[in-house]
Design a protein around this motif. Sequence first.
Motif, PDB file in Angstrom:
ATOM      1  N   VAL A  28      43.420 -18.846  -5.630  1.00 24.18           N
ATOM      2  CA  VAL A  28      43.109 -17.676  -4.818  1.00 24.18           C
ATOM      3  C   VAL A  28      42.763 -16.508  -5.727  1.00 24.18           C
ATOM      4  CG1 VAL A  28      44.480 -18.355  -2.811  1.00 24.18           C
ATOM      5  CG2 VAL A  28      45.549 -17.045  -4.634  1.00 24.18           C
ATOM      6  N   GLY A  29      41.959 -15.617  -5.209  1.00 28.22           N
ATOM      7  CA  GLY A  29      41.569 -14.438  -5.982  1.00 28.22           C
ATOM      8  C   GLY A  29      40.958 -13.408  -5.050  1.00 28.22           C
ATOM      9  N   LYS A  30      40.303 -12.448  -5.633  1.00 35.03           N
ATOM     10  CA  LYS A  30      39.621 -11.407  -4.870  1.00 35.03           C
ATOM     11  C   LYS A  30      38.145 -11.417  -5.242  1.00 35.03           C
ATOM     12  CE  LYS A  30      43.618  -8.453  -4.447  1.00 35.03           C
ATOM     13  NZ  LYS A  30      44.190  -7.128  -4.677  1.00 35.03           N
ATOM     14  N   ILE A  31      37.324 -11.034  -4.296  1.00 36.20           N
ATOM     15  CA  ILE A  31      35.879 -10.980  -4.550  1.00 36.20           C
ATOM     16  C   ILE A  31      35.583 -10.071  -5.738  1.00 36.20           C
ATOM     17  CG2 ILE A  31      33.680 -10.156  -3.603  1.00 36.20           C
ATOM     18  CD1 ILE A  31      34.478 -11.417  -0.948  1.00 36.20           C
ATOM     19  N   GLY A  32      36.355  -9.000  -5.887  1.00 34.24           N
ATOM     20  CA  GLY A  32      36.164  -8.075  -7.001  1.00 34.24           C
ATOM     21  C   GLY A  32      36.461  -8.685  -8.362  1.00 34.24           C
ATOM     22  N   ASP A  33      37.082  -9.876  -8.373  1.00 35.82           N
ATOM     23  CA  ASP A  33      37.385 -10.553  -9.636  1.00 35.82           C
ATOM     24  C   ASP A  33      36.312 -11.562 -10.030  1.00 35.82           C
ATOM     25  OD1 ASP A  33      39.736  -9.121  -9.967  1.00 35.82           O
ATOM     26  OD2 ASP A  33      40.967 -10.611  -8.945  1.00 35.82           O
ATOM     27  N   ILE A  34      35.151 -11.456  -9.388  1.00 39.45           N
ATOM     28  CA  ILE A  34      33.986 -12.269  -9.753  1.00 39.45           C
ATOM     29  C   ILE A  34      33.005 -11.350 -10.449  1.00 39.45           C
ATOM     30  CG2 ILE A  34      32.062 -13.664  -8.916  1.00 39.45           C
ATOM     31  CD1 ILE A  34      33.784 -14.331  -6.444  1.00 39.45           C
ATOM     32  N   SER A  35      32.562 -11.739 -11.627  1.00 41.36           N
ATOM     33  CA  SER A  35      31.666 -10.894 -12.412  1.00 41.36           C
ATOM     34  C   SER A  35      30.489 -11.713 -12.936  1.00 41.36           C
ATOM     35  CB  SER A  35      32.444 -10.290 -13.586  1.00 41.36           C
ATOM     36  OG  SER A  35      31.574  -9.654 -14.488  1.00 41.36           O
ATOM     37  N   TYR A  36      29.282 -11.233 -12.659  1.00 36.39           N
ATOM     38  CA  TYR A  36      28.078 -11.872 -13.194  1.00 36.39           C
ATOM     39  C   TYR A  36      27.395 -10.898 -14.137  1.00 36.39           C
ATOM     40  CZ  TYR A  36      23.398 -13.909 -13.426  1.00 36.39           C
ATOM     41  OH  TYR A  36      22.204 -14.427 -13.864  1.00 36.39           O
ATOM     42  N   GLU A  37      27.148 -11.334 -15.357  1.00 30.56           N
ATOM     43  CA  GLU A  37      26.470 -10.531 -16.375  1.00 30.56           C
ATOM     44  C   GLU A  37      25.136 -11.195 -16.680  1.00 30.56           C
ATOM     45  OE1 GLU A  37      29.500  -9.402 -19.600  1.00 30.56           O
ATOM     46  OE2 GLU A  37      30.425 -11.086 -18.515  1.00 30.56           O
ATOM     47  N   PRO A  38      24.052 -10.763 -16.009  1.00 31.59           N
ATOM     48  CA  PRO A  38      22.759 -11.435 -16.174  1.00 31.59           C
ATOM     49  C   PRO A  38      22.224 -11.419 -17.601  1.00 31.59           C
ATOM     50  CG  PRO A  38      22.630  -9.733 -14.458  1.00 31.59           C
ATOM     51  CD  PRO A  38      23.994  -9.675 -15.049  1.00 31.59           C
ATOM     52  N   ALA A  40      23.897 -11.394 -20.379  1.00 31.91           N
ATOM     53  CA  ALA A  40      24.695 -12.329 -21.186  1.00 31.91           C
ATOM     54  C   ALA A  40      24.627 -13.746 -20.619  1.00 31.91           C
ATOM     55  CB  ALA A  40      26.151 -11.871 -21.241  1.00 31.91           C
ATOM     56  N   ARG A  41      24.027 -13.867 -19.419  1.00 37.22           N
ATOM     57  CA  ARG A  41      23.915 -15.161 -18.720  1.00 37.22           C
ATOM     58  C   ARG A  41      25.287 -15.800 -18.533  1.00 37.22           C
ATOM     59  NH1 ARG A  41      19.017 -18.273 -21.479  1.00 37.22           N
ATOM     60  NH2 ARG A  41      20.412 -19.920 -20.838  1.00 37.22           N
ATOM     61  N   GLY A  67      28.701 -20.370 -18.819  1.00 31.75           N
ATOM     62  CA  GLY A  67      27.655 -19.847 -19.683  1.00 31.75           C
ATOM     63  C   GLY A  67      26.312 -20.429 -19.278  1.00 31.75           C
ATOM     64  N   SER A  68      25.240 -19.930 -19.871  1.00 39.22           N
ATOM     65  CA  SER A  68      23.880 -20.412 -19.624  1.00 39.22           C
ATOM     66  C   SER A  68      23.474 -20.293 -18.158  1.00 39.22           C
ATOM     67  CB  SER A  68      23.714 -21.857 -20.096  1.00 39.22           C
ATOM     68  OG  SER A  68      24.031 -21.979 -21.459  1.00 39.22           O
ATOM     69  N   VAL A  69      23.944 -19.230 -17.486  1.00 42.13           N
ATOM     70  CA  VAL A  69      23.656 -19.019 -16.067  1.00 42.13           C
ATOM     71  C   VAL A  69      22.301 -18.331 -15.922  1.00 42.13           C
ATOM     72  CG1 VAL A  69      24.422 -17.899 -13.939  1.00 42.13           C
ATOM     73  CG2 VAL A  69      26.110 -18.878 -15.516  1.00 42.13           C
ATOM     74  N   LEU A  70      21.433 -18.921 -15.119  1.00 40.18           N
ATOM     75  CA  LEU A  70      20.097 -18.386 -14.894  1.00 40.18           C
ATOM     76  C   LEU A  70      20.027 -17.503 -13.653  1.00 40.18           C
ATOM     77  CD1 LEU A  70      18.143 -21.691 -15.632  1.00 40.18           C
ATOM     78  CD2 LEU A  70      18.507 -19.755 -17.185  1.00 40.18           C
ATOM     79  N   GLU A 116      22.928 -21.278 -10.770  1.00 42.98           N
ATOM     80  CA  GLU A 116      21.939 -22.159 -11.405  1.00 42.98           C
ATOM     81  C   GLU A 116      22.151 -22.044 -12.908  1.00 42.98           C
ATOM     82  OE1 GLU A 116      17.135 -22.429 -11.943  1.00 42.98           O
ATOM     83  OE2 GLU A 116      17.911 -21.578 -10.076  1.00 42.98           O
ATOM     84  N   VAL A 117      22.376 -23.191 -13.573  1.00 43.00           N
ATOM     85  CA  VAL A 117      22.686 -23.184 -15.002  1.00 43.00           C
ATOM     86  C   VAL A 117      21.662 -23.991 -15.787  1.00 43.00           C
ATOM     87  CG1 VAL A 117      25.169 -22.807 -14.666  1.00 43.00           C
ATOM     88  CG2 VAL A 117      24.299 -25.148 -14.776  1.00 43.00           C
ATOM     89  N   GLU A 118      21.417 -23.525 -17.001  1.00 42.97           N
ATOM     90  CA  GLU A 118      20.516 -24.223 -17.917  1.00 42.97           C
ATOM     91  C   GLU A 118      21.159 -25.523 -18.398  1.00 42.97           C
ATOM     92  OE1 GLU A 118      17.615 -22.539 -21.293  1.00 42.97           O
ATOM     93  OE2 GLU A 118      19.739 -22.118 -21.623  1.00 42.97           O
ATOM     94  N   CYS A 119      22.484 -25.490 -18.555  1.00 44.34           N
ATOM     95  CA  CYS A 119      23.282 -26.654 -18.928  1.00 44.34           C
ATOM     96  C   CYS A 119      24.716 -26.352 -18.506  1.00 44.34           C
ATOM     97  CB  CYS A 119      23.211 -26.939 -20.425  1.00 44.34           C
ATOM     98  SG  CYS A 119      23.893 -25.621 -21.446  1.00 44.34           S
ATOM     99  N   LEU A 120      25.565 -27.382 -18.445  1.00 44.57           N
ATOM    100  CA  LEU A 120      26.971 -27.147 -18.116  1.00 44.57           C
ATOM    101  C   LEU A 120      27.697 -26.659 -19.362  1.00 44.57           C
ATOM    102  CD1 LEU A 120      28.205 -29.955 -15.705  1.00 44.57           C
ATOM    103  CD2 LEU A 120      28.148 -27.500 -15.326  1.00 44.57           C
ATOM    104  N   ASP A 121      28.233 -25.467 -19.260  1.00 46.85           N
ATOM    105  CA  ASP A 121      28.979 -24.812 -20.337  1.00 46.85           C
ATOM    106  C   ASP A 121      30.083 -24.021 -19.645  1.00 46.85           C
ATOM    107  OD1 ASP A 121      29.905 -23.445 -22.556  1.00 46.85           O
ATOM    108  OD2 ASP A 121      28.135 -22.179 -22.754  1.00 46.85           O
ATOM    109  N   VAL A 122      31.209 -24.701 -19.350  1.00 43.36           N
ATOM    110  CA  VAL A 122      32.266 -24.132 -18.523  1.00 43.36           C
ATOM    111  C   VAL A 122      33.588 -24.154 -19.275  1.00 43.36           C
ATOM    112  CG1 VAL A 122      33.433 -24.267 -16.276  1.00 43.36           C
ATOM    113  CG2 VAL A 122      31.075 -25.100 -16.505  1.00 43.36           C
ATOM    114  N   VAL A 123      34.307 -23.044 -19.210  1.00 39.31           N
ATOM    115  CA  VAL A 123      35.626 -22.953 -19.834  1.00 39.31           C
ATOM    116  C   VAL A 123      36.611 -22.451 -18.784  1.00 39.31           C
ATOM    117  CG1 VAL A 123      37.029 -21.810 -21.607  1.00 39.31           C
ATOM    118  CG2 VAL A 123      34.667 -22.460 -22.109  1.00 39.31           C
ATOM    119  N   LEU A 124      37.769 -23.105 -18.700  1.00 39.28           N
ATOM    120  CA  LEU A 124      38.866 -22.654 -17.851  1.00 39.28           C
ATOM    121  C   LEU A 124      40.069 -22.444 -18.754  1.00 39.28           C
ATOM    122  CD1 LEU A 124      40.312 -22.167 -15.115  1.00 39.28           C
ATOM    123  CD2 LEU A 124      40.840 -24.619 -15.118  1.00 39.28           C
ATOM    124  N   ALA A 125      40.706 -21.278 -18.649  1.00 36.44           N
ATOM    125  CA  ALA A 125      41.881 -20.994 -19.472  1.00 36.44           C
ATOM    126  C   ALA A 125      42.903 -20.208 -18.667  1.00 36.44           C
ATOM    127  CB  ALA A 125      41.482 -20.200 -20.713  1.00 36.44           C
TER     128      ALA A 125
END
Length: 141
Positions: A28-38, A40-41, A67-70, A116-125
């Motif tokens: 669970v989270g809040k919508i405000g905790d989603i951040s897209y930095e175009p 930095a992709r 990462g690598s988000v288009l 949409e991603v150029e490749c899968l580059d996912v980190v969960l921590a």
Amino acid sequence: MTQPARLRLLAEDADDLNVIAAALQDAVGKIGDISYEPTARRLTLALNRYRWEAKRGERVRAALQLGSVLKVQARKLRRGAKDAVIELLSVSFEPGEAPGGVVTFTFAGGGDLRAEVECLDVVLADVSAPWSTSRRPQHEA
């Protein structure tokens, strides 16, 4: 008392992403905790994930970064409702032009977020110590 190990996972293919999706189910989270930095992709989600791997009911603050988000598209998620609570049901990958594709986050209530991603580059921590909760997520059969 020793602190439990913090989860750190990396996904570079669909099978890896399935492991991350299982760890994030019912986060669970809040919508405000989603951040897209175009420029930095990069797409980042901060969530309180249920620690399915723990012996007792616990949640922990976790960060997921793609990462690598288009491009990112949201449906039925009101960007202006920063404090609106969201519950993550699933994370999936639909292959496109190799090695890219679309990562979809599906939320309770019918909302979703598509990246949409150029490749899968996912980190969960995990980024905090866990805390006890008496609320175990329930699913209808």
